[in-house]
Motif scaffolding. Structure first.
Motif, mmCIF file in Angstrom:
data_model
loop_
_atom_site.group_PDB
_atom_site.id
_atom_site.type_symbol
_atom_site.label_atom_id
_atom_site.label_comp_id
_atom_site.label_asym_id
_atom_site.label_seq_id
_atom_site.Cartn_x
_atom_site.Cartn_y
_atom_site.Cartn_z
ATOM 1 N N VAL A 70 0.839 -1.205 0.000
ATOM 2 C CA VAL A 70 0.000 0.000 0.000
ATOM 3 C C VAL A 70 0.875 1.257 0.000
ATOM 4 C CG1 VAL A 70 -1.609 1.340 1.412
ATOM 5 C CG2 VAL A 70 -2.026 -1.080 1.010
ATOM 6 N N ALA A 71 1.920 1.258 0.802
ATOM 7 C CA ALA A 71 2.821 2.414 0.848
ATOM 8 C C ALA A 71 3.519 2.619 -0.494
ATOM 9 C CB ALA A 71 3.843 2.237 1.964
ATOM 10 N N ALA A 72 3.957 1.541 -1.124
ATOM 11 C CA ALA A 72 4.643 1.648 -2.411
ATOM 12 C C ALA A 72 3.712 2.145 -3.507
ATOM 13 C CB ALA A 72 5.235 0.291 -2.799
ATOM 14 N N VAL A 73 2.501 1.639 -3.536
ATOM 15 C CA VAL A 73 1.543 2.071 -4.562
ATOM 16 C C VAL A 73 1.154 3.531 -4.356
ATOM 17 C CG1 VAL A 73 -0.801 1.722 -5.422
ATOM 18 C CG2 VAL A 73 0.685 -0.233 -5.082
ATOM 19 N N LEU A 74 0.957 3.934 -3.109
ATOM 20 C CA LEU A 74 0.647 5.347 -2.842
ATOM 21 C C LEU A 74 1.804 6.255 -3.245
ATOM 22 C CD1 LEU A 74 -1.221 5.237 0.585
ATOM 23 C CD2 LEU A 74 -2.150 5.886 -1.640
ATOM 24 N N ALA A 75 3.029 5.859 -2.938
ATOM 25 C CA ALA A 75 4.188 6.666 -3.323
ATOM 26 C C ALA A 75 4.307 6.737 -4.837
ATOM 27 C CB ALA A 75 5.459 6.068 -2.717
ATOM 28 N N TRP A 76 4.061 5.628 -5.506
ATOM 29 C CA TRP A 76 4.138 5.618 -6.966
ATOM 30 C C TRP A 76 3.035 6.490 -7.569
ATOM 31 C CZ3 TRP A 76 0.502 3.541 -10.417
ATOM 32 C CH2 TRP A 76 0.903 3.563 -11.746
#
Length: 81
Positions: A70-76
């Motif tokens: 979730v953190a990676a997708v939000l950052a992307w």
């Protein structure tokens, strides 16, 4: 015969993937997002162990992986916008 007037390709010029120059090399934004996700997953695991939640949360590997994802997708999504 269909003949386009060129409006279908307007605004679709390839600008390339978002990337950052770091130490003389270009790194893609998705790579930074993936590394951020790994660090967030590790931080979540350490938080669960430090607070004692690791004894009560089942499938801890899946939970920490999901938090990191979730953190990676939000950052992307926020960075590639």
């Amino acid at each position: 015969m269909l003949r386009g007037n060129g409006t279908s390709r307007r605004g679709t010029q390839s600008m390339g993937a978002p990337s950052y120059a770091l130490f003389g090399a270009y790194f893609p934004h998705w790579l930074f997002s993936a590394v951020l996700g790994i660090f967030v997953a590790l931080a979540a695991h350490r938080l669960f162990v430090a607070t004692g939640w690791s004894r009560t949360i089942p499938l801890q590997l899946s939970v920490c992986t999901a938090i990191g994802l979730v953190a990676a997708v939000l950052a992307w999504a926020l960075g590639a916008g």
